[in-house]
Design a protein around this motif. Structure first.
Motif, mmCIF file in Angstrom:
data_model
loop_
_atom_site.group_PDB
_atom_site.id
_atom_site.type_symbol
_atom_site.label_atom_id
_atom_site.label_comp_id
_atom_site.label_asym_id
_atom_site.label_seq_id
_atom_site.Cartn_x
_atom_site.Cartn_y
_atom_site.Cartn_z
ATOM 1 N N PHE A 1 -1.518 5.819 -2.210
ATOM 2 C CA PHE A 1 -0.476 5.083 -2.924
ATOM 3 C C PHE A 1 -1.027 3.874 -3.672
ATOM 4 O O PHE A 1 -0.467 3.468 -4.688
ATOM 5 C CB PHE A 1 0.619 4.652 -1.948
ATOM 6 N N LEU B 1 0.804 4.506 -7.183
ATOM 7 C CA LEU B 1 2.041 3.786 -7.485
ATOM 8 C C LEU B 1 1.911 2.742 -8.596
ATOM 9 O O LEU B 1 2.889 2.521 -9.330
ATOM 10 C CB LEU B 1 2.603 3.161 -6.205
ATOM 11 N N THR C 1 9.225 4.795 -8.132
ATOM 12 C CA THR C 1 8.933 5.519 -6.897
ATOM 13 C C THR C 1 10.242 5.983 -6.271
ATOM 14 O O THR C 1 11.128 5.158 -6.022
ATOM 15 C CB THR C 1 8.195 4.623 -5.882
ATOM 16 N N CYS D 1 11.681 7.574 -2.917
ATOM 17 C CA CYS D 1 11.212 7.771 -1.551
ATOM 18 C C CYS D 1 12.381 7.720 -0.570
ATOM 19 O O CYS D 1 13.522 7.452 -0.955
ATOM 20 C CB CYS D 1 10.153 6.731 -1.180
ATOM 21 N N THR E 1 5.895 2.872 2.306
ATOM 22 C CA THR E 1 6.037 3.271 0.904
ATOM 23 C C THR E 1 6.680 2.166 0.076
ATOM 24 O O THR E 1 6.251 1.873 -1.044
ATOM 25 C CB THR E 1 6.877 4.561 0.792
ATOM 26 N N SER F 1 4.890 0.116 -2.959
ATOM 27 C CA SER F 1 5.482 0.208 -4.289
ATOM 28 C C SER F 1 5.729 -1.181 -4.867
ATOM 29 O O SER F 1 5.425 -1.438 -6.042
ATOM 30 C CB SER F 1 6.795 1.004 -4.218
ATOM 31 N N THR G 1 6.259 -1.632 -8.840
ATOM 32 C CA THR G 1 7.009 -0.438 -9.222
ATOM 33 C C THR G 1 8.358 -0.409 -8.514
ATOM 34 O O THR G 1 8.406 -0.459 -7.285
ATOM 35 C CB THR G 1 6.215 0.832 -8.859
ATOM 36 N N CYS H 1 11.954 1.077 -6.952
ATOM 37 C CA CYS H 1 12.179 2.232 -6.078
ATOM 38 C C CYS H 1 13.597 2.773 -6.200
ATOM 39 O O CYS H 1 14.539 2.011 -6.417
ATOM 40 C CB CYS H 1 11.947 1.856 -4.610
#
Length: 309
Positions: A182, A186, A192, A194, A200, A204, A209, A211
């Motif tokens: 990742f 990412l 992202t 998820c 995660t 991210s 990034t 989510c």
């Protein structure tokens, strides 16, 4: 009315019976787990529920960044917030030419692909397919990180999903692969998608990034739903709470998350300056030293003089 009352009771009985089935099916596993728990030393296994009261005084570490969520003022003194801890990538890992080429693709808005990953959660294939369909209608490419062998499984004992693999493009706009670090992937995607696992999410946000969180487990058993609520409330992404959402709902969630990019970049700048593993290690060393000192207090050293009586 009596017959309806009987049917209602039968319905409630059936509902409770269905809730009991997983425990019956996994009785042997639960028994083996209980036997292993009894082997833990220095714990009074006759305490019953009183054990949970003792847990309140145990040292605890919160592995999240206060840049994301400040430590609540009413937390006990024995609870330390150390910062996020990230799993290092497999040594020697390098992306294939095909993966590097795919991740460099841009949509009509100049944005890179989105990443879809539900970690080790089982039975997520249907949700993944709906997300991908939504992304394709928006003209976006998708990198789908998943283990196809386990997508339809309800349970498994094989969690060796973090192994090097090449992956492949299964369509012009979809690249499927089992494992990608990742910390490499990412930062190179626009969104992202998820299940809301802490690892995660933090990775991210560290990548800047946003989510889309799609919880797959009830709030009674996991933190995915609270994470989904927090992400949307903090303006770091969006959420899809339905287990079988519509393509339109997923499109709205993707676009909403995409608009949170600037906020995520601001959080990323702070997270990249932190090292939660160092703070967590220091906290563990301190707690260990304090416990050792409490168990073996130093006796007063003699100053060489005879005692007076």
């Amino acid at each position: 009315m009596a017959s309806w009352g009987f049917l209602n009771k039968l319905k409630h009985f059936h509902y409770n019976f269905r809730r009991l089935i997983p425990f019956v099916v996994q009785a042997k596993f639960i028994q083996r787990t209980s036997e292993r728990l009894l082997e833990i030393p220095n714990v009074d296994h006759t305490d019953g529920f009183a054990f949970f009261g003792k847990l309140q005084s145990f040292p605890q570490l919160g592995l999240w960044s206060e840049s994301i969520m400040p430590r609540p003022l009413d937390f006990p003194k024995n609870f330390d917030v150390t910062g996020c801890i990230f799993i290092p990538r497999i040594e020697g890992w390098q992306p294939t030419e095909a993966l590097s080429a795919f991740v460099s693709k841009k949509d009509a808005s100049g944005l890179p692909p989105i990443a879809v990953t539900f970690g080790s959660v089982l039975g997520a294939r249907r949700l993944g397919e709906v997300i991908i369909a939504a992304a394709r209608q928006l003209g976006k490419s998708v990198i789908w990180c998943h283990d196809a062998k386990r997508d339809w499984q309800a349970e498994t004992t094989d969690f060796s999903f973090a192994m090097p693999c090449d992956g492949q493009a299964t369509a012009e706009d979809v690249f499927e692969i089992e494992y990608v670090p990742f910390d490499w992937l990412l930062p190179r995607v626009s969104v992202t998608v998820c299940h809301g696992g802490a690892g995660t999410l933090w990775q991210s946000f560290r990548s800047g990034t946003p989510c889309v969180v799609c919880p797959l487990l009830s709030a009674l058993f996991a933190d995915q739903v609270p994470h989904a609520d927090f992400v949307e409330r903090a303006g770091l992404g969006s959420r899809v709470l339905e287990m079988d959402p519509s393509i339109e709902a997923c499109k709205e969630a993707l676009l909403a998350a995409q608009s949170c990019s600037a906020a995520c970049q601001r959080i990323a700048t702070k997270l990249q300056q932190e090292d939660g593993s160092v703070k967590a290690a220091a906290a563990i060393e301190r707690i260990s030293a304090e416990k050792e000192a409490a168990q073996h207090p130093k006796t007063a050293q003699s100053n060489g003089c005879l005692p007076c009586f």
